[in-house]
Write a protein that holds these residues in place. Structure first.
Motif: not given
Length: 151
Positions: A120-142
């Motif tokens: 249920a917390d998936m959205g919160k985690v994705m929102k927090a992590i994506m800016p940190r990995v921007k350009g350095r990781a594929d969203g599907k893998l994350v």
């Protein structure tokens, strides 16, 4: 001291080199990338920063990886080879990608920081992590790693 060349300047220099060396695939891919960047500049009505150029390059790389998967499934070896060549031209312009292990560690850190405990917390985690990995990781893998850690 080395002068930091912008990504766009590097693309222009590499395009000239590809022309001189008659590297058709590299030349066509760089031209296409420059065209996409120019279109983005027109849309946003300003010259793109390196970070914004990386966004465009990531989008183009993602398109090719998605198409590659579909062509492999369809048995279109001719197109698979072409896409692999295009991907190898695009990748050197992007920041070094995080390994799956580095990414998994980062996901664990973010999950702890947020106090996430369930899917249920998936959205919160994705929102927090994506800016940190921007350009350095594929969203599907994350996404996949976040689901693994949360389950």
């Amino acid at each position: 001291m080395a002068v930091k060349v912008s990504l766009l300047e590097r693309l222009n220099q590499d395009m000239k080199t590809a022309m001189k060396n008659k590297e058709k695939t590299k030349l066509s891919v760089i031209r296409m990338l420059r065209s996409e960047i120019k279109n983005e500049e027109i849309q946003r009505q300003h010259t793109l920063s390196d970070e914004e150029v990386i966004e465009v390059l990531m989008r183009e790389l993602k398109k090719r990886k998605d198409a590659l998967q579909q062509f492999e499934e369809a048995g279109r070896d001719d197109l698979v080879q072409q896409l692999r060549e295009e991907i190898t031209v695009i990748e050197p312009y992007l920041p070094e990608q995080l390994s799956e292990e580095e990414l998994r560690e980062l996901v664990r850190e973010v999950v702890q920081e947020i106090g996430a405990s369930s899917k249920a917390d998936m959205g919160k985690v994705m929102k927090a992590i994506m800016p940190r990995v921007k350009g350095r990781a594929d969203g599907k893998l994350v996404n996949r790693l976040v689901q693994e850690v949360l389950s």
